[in-house]
Enzyme design. Structure first.
Site, PDB file in Angstrom:
ATOM      1  CD  GLU A 310      -2.520   1.259   2.694  1.00 27.63           C
ATOM      2  OE1 GLU A 310      -3.442   2.080   2.813  1.00 27.63           O
ATOM      3  OE2 GLU A 310      -2.172   0.487   3.617  1.00 27.63           O
ATOM      4  CG  HIS A 311       1.392   3.486   2.956  1.00 24.03           C
ATOM      5  ND1 HIS A 311       0.683   2.690   3.838  1.00 24.03           N
ATOM      6  CD2 HIS A 311       0.615   4.581   2.739  1.00 24.03           C
ATOM      7  CE1 HIS A 311      -0.459   3.278   4.146  1.00 24.03           C
ATOM      8  NE2 HIS A 311      -0.524   4.437   3.492  1.00 24.03           N
TER       9      HIS A 311
END
Length: 437
Positions: A310-311
């Site tokens: 996600e990040h």
């Protein structure tokens, strides 16, 4: 937690959500109130806040707190507006007499869920409500659970300033279900957005199709790609900063330096002795944390694209190379001066991002998610109607759709002056017909 235990837990969540949604469908407001009393110990006279309620809650904030919320929201709005301005309606004449186009039309009603049971997620209101507002959504409904038994002033302020038209203090399944299904007092919406716990995520999954959703969101994920251009304290701080989200938040260090890997592990152990949220972060790190040592930058790139976190925080001597070559992720954070917390709270990009490898096929929430691109077509000359009709007739008959073919044939007869027997394909004109014209 073992895979078998996770499967059992997932089945349990699925059944609880399914039963709750059926109850909301059958009993409406009564079911919503019952769930709020049971899960949140909260049962006000009205879950919907009046303008007087909103003003009173905002008045509880200091001028500094209000200014900070406005600053963060301005950054999100500014970037969302740039994104919106990049999306244009189009219209083109593809050939004489044939015009094709598309229009970008806002979703007409959106339900924005802002979590707040464990932490009041003020920033989530900017990401959903303010972005929907920039997109021009005419009805924005915002819901958030009570925090310590009452509405959280900062979250309510962010919702209101973001442009919410209706604000409710409701959490969990009952909030998501009420927005999607509707009750006697809550009109249903066309789309649901916003993160939440496992129950909220499962409710959105089950409601998808009945309404649109932004993403199938799972626990927060973070990956740091680092080499020896940065130090272990920076890496450890950034890993644990995201691990504190929950007990099942994956945090991964990907590096080509064994020295950095070992030093980061030591720093993590040190920071966990002083971090106030170590009770959560320690469990998350021990059960879901990883340090992966690669031989080369190419191998790091390959692993990163496969994980599709996600990040993805990149702190190397070649950050732009990763920007150019990464293709599967939620959002990139480039360079040691950048960090995921900035993206979560203030810098302006949207923090609602794909998890569980969904970055392979979708990006995160952005202004375009609130817009529907609809095409249209128009034929303006007899010649174009007849010519397109001839091709259409033959292609419909190729598939066996006689009724479809007749839609084309009637135009060929009417606008092209051709005598085509009913139920037959429009054959190309022969040379004599062309010469006669």
């Amino acid at each position: 937690m073992a895979e078998a235990d996770r499967a059992i837990e997932n089945d349990k969540v699925e059944k609880i959500v399914s039963n709750a949604l059926r109850q909301i469908e059958a009993e409406g407001d009564k079911a919503v109130r019952s769930m709020s009393e049971s899960f949140d110990k909260y049962s006000p006279e009205s879950f919907k806040l009046s303008q007087i309620d909103i003003d009173a809650l905002i008045a509880k904030l200091t001028s500094r707190e209000l200014a900070d919320i406005k600053f963060a929201q301005e950054q999100v709005r500014n970037f969302a507006q740039v994104q919106r301005d990049s999306m244009h309606d189009v219209e083109v004449e593809t050939m004489p007499g044939v015009t094709l186009g598309h229009k970008n039309i806002p979703v007409q009603s959106v339900g924005c869920y802002v979590p707040g049971g464990k932490f009041p997620m003020v920033a989530s209101a900017h990401m959903s409500v303010a972005t929907a507002s920039v997109a021009g959504v005419p009805r924005i409904v915002a819901m958030t659970p009570p925090f310590n038994g009452e509405p959280n002033p900062a979250v309510i302020a962010a919702m209101h300033l973001g442009g919410a038209h209706e604000i409710y203090v409701l959490g969990g399944i009952q909030a998501v279900g009420a927005m999607a299904i509707g009750t006697e007092t809550i009109e249903p919406v066309h789309m649901l957005v916003g993160p939440g716990n496992a129950f909220v995520a499962e409710a959105k999954r089950q409601l998808f199709g009945r309404v649109g959703i932004d993403l199938f969101a799972g626990p927060t994920e973070t990956m740091i790609i680092a080499d020896e251009s940065v130090d272990a304290e920076l890496c450890a701080t950034d890993l644990l900063g995201q691990a504190e989200h929950g007990y099942n938040s994956p945090a991964v260090l990907l590096t080509n330096s064994k020295k950095l890997a070992e030093e980061t592990r030591s720093e993590i152990n040190r920071i966990l002795t002083i971090l106030p949220t170590a009770g959560t972060a320690k469990v998350s790190w021990e059960e879901y944390g990883e340090i992966i040592v690669c031989e080369t930058y190419d191998e790091m790139l390959e692993v990163a694209n496969d994980v599709a976190s996600e990040h993805v925080q990149v702190m190397t001597d070649r950050d732009d190379w990763f920007l150019e070559n990464m293709h599967s992720y939620g959002a990139l954070f480039l360079g040691p001066r950048t960090n995921v917390a900035n993206g979560d709270k203030v810098i302006g990009t949207n923090h609602t991002l794909p998890t569980k490898k969904a970055g392979r096929y979708t990006g995160g929430l952005w202004v375009g998610k609130f817009l529907k691109t609809h095409s249209y077509q128009k034929i303006t000359t007899d010649e174009a109607a007849a010519m397109i009709g001839e091709y259409g007739s033959r292609l419909c008959m190729l598939e066996g759709f006689v009724g479809h073919a007749e839609q084309c044939n009637i135009r060929v007869r009417r606008y092209g002056g051709r005598n085509i027997p009913y139920g037959e394909a429009a054959e190309p004109k022969d040379n004599a017909e062309v010469a006669a014209e």
